[in-house]
Design an enzyme around this catalytic site. Structure first.
Site, mmCIF file in Angstrom:
data_model
loop_
_atom_site.group_PDB
_atom_site.id
_atom_site.type_symbol
_atom_site.label_atom_id
_atom_site.label_comp_id
_atom_site.label_asym_id
_atom_site.label_seq_id
_atom_site.Cartn_x
_atom_site.Cartn_y
_atom_site.Cartn_z
ATOM 1 N N GLU A 63 -1.826 -4.876 -52.695
ATOM 2 C CA GLU A 63 -2.924 -5.321 -53.535
ATOM 3 C C GLU A 63 -2.669 -6.668 -54.199
ATOM 4 O O GLU A 63 -3.609 -7.429 -54.425
ATOM 5 C CB GLU A 63 -3.197 -4.272 -54.628
ATOM 6 C CG GLU A 63 -3.586 -2.901 -54.120
ATOM 7 C CD GLU A 63 -4.981 -2.868 -53.522
ATOM 8 O OE1 GLU A 63 -5.829 -3.674 -53.966
ATOM 9 O OE2 GLU A 63 -5.219 -2.058 -52.619
ATOM 10 N N ASP A 81 -15.565 -9.417 -52.365
ATOM 11 C CA ASP A 81 -15.773 -8.253 -51.493
ATOM 12 C C ASP A 81 -17.040 -7.482 -51.846
ATOM 13 O O ASP A 81 -17.253 -6.377 -51.362
ATOM 14 C CB ASP A 81 -14.562 -7.322 -51.542
ATOM 15 C CG ASP A 81 -14.328 -6.696 -52.917
ATOM 16 O OD1 ASP A 81 -14.981 -7.137 -53.881
ATOM 17 O OD2 ASP A 81 -13.496 -5.777 -53.013
ATOM 18 N N THR A 86 -12.436 -7.517 -59.765
ATOM 19 C CA THR A 86 -11.358 -6.580 -59.463
ATOM 20 C C THR A 86 -10.233 -6.872 -60.443
ATOM 21 O O THR A 86 -9.869 -8.030 -60.640
ATOM 22 C CB THR A 86 -10.854 -6.764 -58.017
ATOM 23 O OG1 THR A 86 -11.893 -6.395 -57.113
ATOM 24 C CG2 THR A 86 -9.624 -5.914 -57.755
#
Length: 278
Positions: A63, A81, A86
């Site tokens: 990640e 995305d 995020t």
């Protein structure tokens, strides 16, 4: 969650040395009871603290391209995305609801914190990639909140509630050891556990059409290969997840090596970068 980069333990087989020792003891003293025989300790599950630390480092390598997962409390960006921002140690997303749940938990525990004022905006952008009501200061305020141990603990607790604990629980239910429990965890981290075809539960269902897990009488390695095949299929359904190296050059490496307990030392690659846990 769900972003790009985004569950009973079986006993350890008795060693040959111990088997011979016990056989000799039984011949010499036939009244020795089973309770007196010393069994080998069972393998540890992913919820063992040392194993959990390994799991966090493995996920962080995929990640965040780093083994320092604790440095990610302050991480935040829009990675393009379609899930908005995020952020944090497990990639909580403003567009998928888990970031909203996290900030709500933090605010319940610490009213008036620096992120509390964004709760209305987080409710509005849930399900979208919008930054409406969050820009321009949300990333800065997230990084400020990340210095607060209460926010760090909230991230830990939501990671466990939503991702780690369900994955380990299902892995144990399926009779999988550490590696299998981790494969479940990594899948639920990326795909979530919703009802869509590429969610964790449906990846598992796809694998079950090809092989049975140990709890159903199947071979653990065969089943894990089927699960990883299903995982790769799911990843390739979305361009943002199409790089499957976190499976191909990490989890499959451990599986080929027969390391079903996920014991160190571990060597793997993600996106071409090499990592090691001694």
């Amino acid at each position: 969650m769900v972003h790009i980069s985004r569950p009973v333990d079986g006993p350890t087989p008795t060693s040959r040395r111990l088997f011979l020792a016990l056989t000799g003891a039984l011949v010499a003293a036939p009244l020795l009871t089973a309770q007196q025989a010393t069994a080998a300790p069972a393998a540890k599950g992913l919820d063992d603290p040392a194993k959990k630390e390994i799991a966090m480092k493995l996920v962080s390598s995929a990640e965040n391209s780093s083994l320092d997962w604790k440095a990610q409390y302050q991480y935040i960006e829009d990675i393009g995305d379609g899930r908005g921002y995020t952020a944090g140690i497990i990639g909580f997303c403003s567009g998928t609801g888990d970031m909203l749940d996290l900030v709500q938990l933090y605010s319940d525990r610490k009213p008036g914190n620096v992120l509390a004022k964004y709760l209305p905006a987080l409710r509005e952008v849930d399900g979208t990639d919008s930054h409406s009501g969050l820009d321009p200061n949300y990333p800065k305020d997230w990084r400020k909140a990340a210095q607060d141990t209460a926010f760090q603990q909230a991230q830990n607790d939501e990671r466990d509630r939503v991702y780690f604990n369900p994955a380990v629980r299902q892995g144990k239910t399926d009779g999988l050891r550490g590696l299998g429990q981790f494969a479940y965890y990594d899948a639920i981290v990326m795909h979530g556990d919703g009802t869509d075809p590429t969610s964790f539960r449906n990846i598992r269902k796809r694998a079950l059409t090809k092989a049975k897990p140990p709890a159903q009488g199947g071979d653990e390695t065969t089943y894990l290969n089927a699960f990883l095949d299903a995982r790769v299929w799911a990843m390739k359904q979305e361009e943002a997840h199409s790089d499957t190296s976190r499976v191909d050059t990490a989890q499959r490496v451990f599986l080929r090596n027969g390391n079903l307990d996920l014991d160190p030392p571990l060597n793997w690659k993600v996106y071409g970068d090499s990592y090691h846990i001694g």
